[in-house]
Design a protein around this motif. Structure first.
Motif, PDB file in Angstrom:
ATOM      1  N   PRO A  14       0.695  -1.164   0.178  1.00  0.00           N
ATOM      2  CA  PRO A  14       0.200   0.023  -0.196  1.00  0.00           C
ATOM      3  C   PRO A  14       1.574   1.054  -0.147  1.00  0.00           C
ATOM      4  O   PRO A  14       0.673   1.969  -0.516  1.00  0.00           O
ATOM      5  N   ALA A  15       1.914   1.190   1.006  1.00  0.00           N
ATOM      6  CA  ALA A  15       3.048   2.161   0.745  1.00  0.00           C
ATOM      7  C   ALA A  15       3.459   2.735  -0.748  1.00  0.00           C
ATOM      8  O   ALA A  15       3.990   3.665  -0.980  1.00  0.00           O
ATOM      9  N   LYS A  16       3.620   2.161  -1.312  1.00  0.00           N
ATOM     10  CA  LYS A  16       4.705   1.684  -2.999  1.00  0.00           C
ATOM     11  C   LYS A  16       3.452   2.734  -3.679  1.00  0.00           C
ATOM     12  O   LYS A  16       3.547   3.398  -4.132  1.00  0.00           O
ATOM     13  N   GLN A  17       2.241   1.804  -3.212  1.00  0.00           N
ATOM     14  CA  GLN A  17       1.239   2.885  -4.327  1.00  0.00           C
ATOM     15  C   GLN A  17       1.124   4.472  -3.979  1.00  0.00           C
ATOM     16  O   GLN A  17       0.854   5.175  -5.218  1.00  0.00           O
ATOM     17  N   VAL A  18       0.968   4.986  -2.803  1.00  0.00           N
ATOM     18  CA  VAL A  18       1.121   5.832  -2.390  1.00  0.00           C
ATOM     19  C   VAL A  18       2.492   6.537  -2.911  1.00  0.00           C
ATOM     20  O   VAL A  18       2.731   8.271  -3.465  1.00  0.00           O
ATOM     21  N   VAL A  19       4.158   6.050  -2.168  1.00  0.00           N
ATOM     22  CA  VAL A  19       4.884   6.908  -2.807  1.00  0.00           C
ATOM     23  C   VAL A  19       4.968   6.438  -4.201  1.00  0.00           C
ATOM     24  O   VAL A  19       5.756   8.016  -5.203  1.00  0.00           O
ATOM     25  N   GLN A  20       4.525   6.263  -5.005  1.00  0.00           N
ATOM     26  CA  GLN A  20       3.915   5.824  -6.108  1.00  0.00           C
ATOM     27  C   GLN A  20       3.453   7.084  -7.030  1.00  0.00           C
ATOM     28  O   GLN A  20       3.542   7.639  -8.691  1.00  0.00           O
ATOM     29  N   LYS A  21       2.799   8.121  -6.453  1.00  0.00           N
ATOM     30  CA  LYS A  21       2.184   9.296  -6.846  1.00  0.00           C
ATOM     31  C   LYS A  21       3.423  10.583  -6.538  1.00  0.00           C
ATOM     32  O   LYS A  21       2.892  12.100  -7.056  1.00  0.00           O
ATOM     33  N   CYS A  22       3.920  10.506  -6.092  1.00  0.00           N
ATOM     34  CA  CYS A  22       4.803  11.037  -5.541  1.00  0.00           C
ATOM     35  C   CYS A  22       5.948  11.619  -6.708  1.00  0.00           C
ATOM     36  O   CYS A  22       7.573  11.369  -6.672  1.00  0.00           O
TER      37      CYS A  22
END
Length: 167
Positions: A14-22
């Motif tokens: 889930p954090a990977k998906q958040v960070v990929q928006k950065c």
């Protein structure tokens, strides 16, 4: 050589998906530092839980001057990688910040317990995590997808806030 970049490191799926928006476009325009954005999950490393590639994680952290760890706590992979990355970063004398989410209560006591344990461990080593509580977004009018979308958006806002504090 330590100190080459500020590191935003998403740990767990889930954090990977958040960070990929950065993306660079989502970061403040006055950000002056060199920024490295990485994300590692169990699919990437091919392992699960406490069994992850510590040398690889260390190699990602080794060139950083400051570290922001992002995790959606409650799962084993992300929580254990975050615990390890925070301890390793502190041992290297790096500034460590953590943005983590606690799962909504309906995800179960085990997930909430893992998240609480991670939060306590981080505080014990001197890291004061920013905790985004999933229960704050849980209401009878939203679907579970909307709850997670709001949770992810709030976490991303915290990541952007961290980069603004460095500008």
């Amino acid at each position: 050589v330590p100190g080459l970049y500020d590191l935003i490191l998403g740990l767990g799926t889930p954090a990977k998906q958040v960070v990929q928006k950065c993306t660079r476009n989502a970061m403040p325009s006055n950000y002056r530092g060199h920024l490295r954005i990485e994300a590692i999950d169990s699919f990437y490393i091919g392992l699960d839980g406490w069994d992850f590639d510590r040398p690889y994680l260390q190699s990602v952290i080794d060139g950083a001057s400051d570290v922001l760890l992002v995790t959606c706590a409650g799962g084993r992979s992300g929580s254990e990688m975050t615990r390890f990355a925070a301890e390793y970063s502190r041992s290297k004398g790096l500034s460590v910040n953590v943005v983590l989410s606690n799962p909504p209560s309906w995800e179960g006591r085990r997930r909430r317990s893992i998240a609480l344990s991670l939060t306590e461990n981080l505080r014990a080593i001197g890291v004061q995590p920013i905790v985004v509580d999933g229960d704050l977004f849980d209401n009878e009018n939203w679907s579970w997808q909307e709850v997670f979308t709001q949770l992810d958006t709030t976490m991303l806002d915290e990541v952007v806030h961290w980069t603004k504090s460095r500008a």
